[in-house]
Motif scaffolding. Sequence first.
Motif, PDB file in Angstrom:
ATOM      1  N   THR A  82      40.095  60.996   0.200  1.00 29.89           N
ATOM      2  CA  THR A  82      40.751  60.911   1.267  1.00 29.89           C
ATOM      3  C   THR A  82      42.179  59.989   1.319  1.00 29.89           C
ATOM      4  O   THR A  82      42.808  59.750   2.141  1.00 29.89           O
ATOM      5  N   HIS A 136      33.831  60.291  -6.105  1.00 28.29           N
ATOM      6  CA  HIS A 136      33.078  61.491  -5.675  1.00 28.29           C
ATOM      7  C   HIS A 136      33.186  62.340  -6.389  1.00 28.29           C
ATOM      8  O   HIS A 136      32.184  63.249  -6.654  1.00 28.29           O
ATOM      9  N   ASP A 140      36.280  56.108   4.116  1.00 25.04           N
ATOM     10  CA  ASP A 140      35.167  56.732   3.689  1.00 25.04           C
ATOM     11  C   ASP A 140      33.909  56.087   4.911  1.00 25.04           C
ATOM     12  O   ASP A 140      34.146  54.732   4.879  1.00 25.04           O
ATOM     13  N   SER A 141      33.144  56.767   5.328  1.00 26.85           N
ATOM     14  CA  SER A 141      32.394  56.579   6.195  1.00 26.85           C
ATOM     15  C   SER A 141      31.315  55.158   5.848  1.00 26.85           C
ATOM     16  O   SER A 141      30.809  54.496   6.700  1.00 26.85           O
ATOM     17  N   HIS A 142      30.750  55.284   4.771  1.00 27.52           N
ATOM     18  CA  HIS A 142      30.026  54.123   4.025  1.00 27.52           C
ATOM     19  C   HIS A 142      30.531  52.871   3.629  1.00 27.52           C
ATOM     20  O   HIS A 142      29.795  52.096   3.026  1.00 27.52           O
ATOM     21  N   MET A 157      30.055  67.391  -4.244  1.00 30.22           N
ATOM     22  CA  MET A 157      31.615  67.472  -4.645  1.00 30.22           C
ATOM     23  C   MET A 157      31.697  67.372  -6.145  1.00 30.22           C
ATOM     24  O   MET A 157      32.910  67.184  -6.468  1.00 30.22           O
ATOM     25  N   ARG A 183      22.302  60.899   3.365  1.00 28.13           N
ATOM     26  CA  ARG A 183      22.398  62.103   3.877  1.00 28.13           C
ATOM     27  C   ARG A 183      21.729  63.126   3.652  1.00 28.13           C
ATOM     28  O   ARG A 183      21.758  63.304   2.452  1.00 28.13           O
ATOM     29  N   ARG A 225      23.988  69.378   1.941  1.00 27.60           N
ATOM     30  CA  ARG A 225      24.605  67.978   1.425  1.00 27.60           C
ATOM     31  C   ARG A 225      24.501  68.033  -0.137  1.00 27.60           C
ATOM     32  O   ARG A 225      25.532  67.363  -0.728  1.00 27.60           O
TER      33      ARG A 225
HETATM   34  C1  IPM Z   1      34.237  62.148   1.190  1.00 28.13           C
HETATM   35  C2  IPM Z   1      33.982  61.059   1.878  1.00 28.13           C
HETATM   36  C3  IPM Z   1      35.067  61.134   2.956  1.00 28.13           C
HETATM   37  C4  IPM Z   1      32.690  60.961   2.640  1.00 28.13           C
HETATM   38  C5  IPM Z   1      32.473  59.927   3.585  1.00 28.13           C
HETATM   39  O1  IPM Z   1      33.321  59.681   4.465  1.00 28.13           O
HETATM   40  O2  IPM Z   1      31.360  59.254   3.911  1.00 28.13           O
HETATM   41  C6  IPM Z   1      31.379  60.813   1.647  1.00 28.13           C
HETATM   42  O3  IPM Z   1      31.536  59.484   0.944  1.00 28.13           O
HETATM   43  C7  IPM Z   1      30.150  61.136   2.154  1.00 28.13           C
HETATM   44  O4  IPM Z   1      29.246  60.157   2.012  1.00 28.13           O
HETATM   45  O5  IPM Z   1      29.992  61.879   2.905  1.00 28.13           O
END
Ligand code: IPM
Length: 467
Positions: free
Chosen positions: A36, A63, A130-132, A414, A431, A436
């Motif tokens: 990102t 990633h 990154d969401s986590h 990825m 997830r 996924r």
């Molecule tokens: C690739 C990245 C932006 C994404 C996220 O934001 O979480 C990844 O880490 C995820 O776990 O899907």
Amino acid sequence: MAKTLYDKIWDAHVVHEDTDGTSLLYIDRHLVHEVTSPQAFEGLRMAGRTVRAPEKTIAVPDHNVPTTLDRANAATMTEDSRIQVEALDKNAKEFGIHYYPVSDVRQGIVHIVGPEQGWTLPGMTVVCGDSHTATHGAFGALAHGIGTSEVEHVLATQTLIQKKSKNMKVEITGSLRPGVTAKDITMAVIGQTGTAGGTGYVIEYCGQAIEELSMEGRMTVCNMAIEGGARAGLIAPDEKTFAYCMGRPHAPKGAQWEAALAYWKTLKTDEGAHFDKVVTIAGEDIAPLVTWGTSPEDVLPITATVPSPEDFEGGKVEAARRSLAYMGLEPGQKLSDVTVDTVFIGSCTNGRIEDLRAAAAVLKGKKIKDGMRAMVVPGSGLVRAQAEEEGLADIFKEAGFEWRMAGCSMCLAMNPDQLKPEERCISTSNRNFEGRQGRGGRTHLASPAMAAAAAITGRLTDVRELN
Ligand SMILES: CC(C)[C@H](C(=O)O)[C@@H](O)C(=O)O
Ligand code: SF4
């Protein structure tokens, strides 16, 4: 007025507040990975800007990196992956930020490296594209994901435009039963509240079962706050937090440590502070859980049977039908009869040393089922080194697991670690969306102990039966 922990951290970071509540927040730590950030750095370059606080900006590729031992050979990467990792390499050097390249033993998943190196500390604001990023909330930090344009904004200004979320309390009372872990807590919460249950909130996790967790366990809990829809999840820092931080490379030292500690001790929700939503779960009621569907809220105790679409209401009936078809499961089938082909132990949810210890404890002296593909991917090079030192790597290898290098790996498709269509995996990640872990791949989320148990029997298994 009595304040929550979230209120306190928020108030301590507001630089400016507009009349409509839109605020400019100061950011203490900016974590960066290769996926990102390329456009964000490009934006800076085009505008002739520099990184405002390079000493607070930390980059690590995770990633896209292959996790095989020969990964230094760029030919093991796809073209897209190689471009992203090379861009991070170039940007980190050009903009003078802290950097842990693939060749560095400290490299790993950004959410594991941050705490490990002492970048993540109580009371901080921590962001990452990154969401986590929610993981870092385990330290009593306000930590959340941001989009690429915000990454550029933070790089340029060390601030972020935000609106305050509401306060939510998730209390886990009492103690966990044997065989039940932090992963089961966080999955139980999402199972109960749903993937939208936390939307608009910052969750504070509290209660005896949370206090009894190690820092690793607390990171697992906060990691999945985002799967429950929350902006962030956090846990008040305590003696365990301070002990974890002390002596880390980038933690304060000497008098600065003492001053920091005095402040950190004030970081707790005041008596009588208001929460807009409260969820309470009894720790002793939580069983080892697995997911059966394609959403993290599709959780059931391992002792349950696959649900029928008719068990649901409204739009969920069709969603369940679709999930079951994708997952290749029949209503009424016992979850413990579901056979798996692949076991993945790793990710920012469960790739820390304690996770590897939990899995190794189940696997010690045992072999994985014939034909099973099983891999352990430590969350960082340092976790990997420690696991080798503790003899865990030998337990995994003797059991038949592949012992990999650090990265996101099979948590998401990825990089080269992927499921084939219809391949079924028990995974310690966060997830289970369609595709996924690879197109057509089927994911069952669970704890490291449960993943290890399934590796031995070849099916989803109640780890309590193996002990
Ligand atoms: C690739 C990245 C932006 C994404 C996220 O934001 O979480 C990844 O880490 C995820 O776990 O899907
Ligand atoms: S390990 Fe998985 S969840 Fe964590 S940052 Fe990597 S891809 Fe995202």
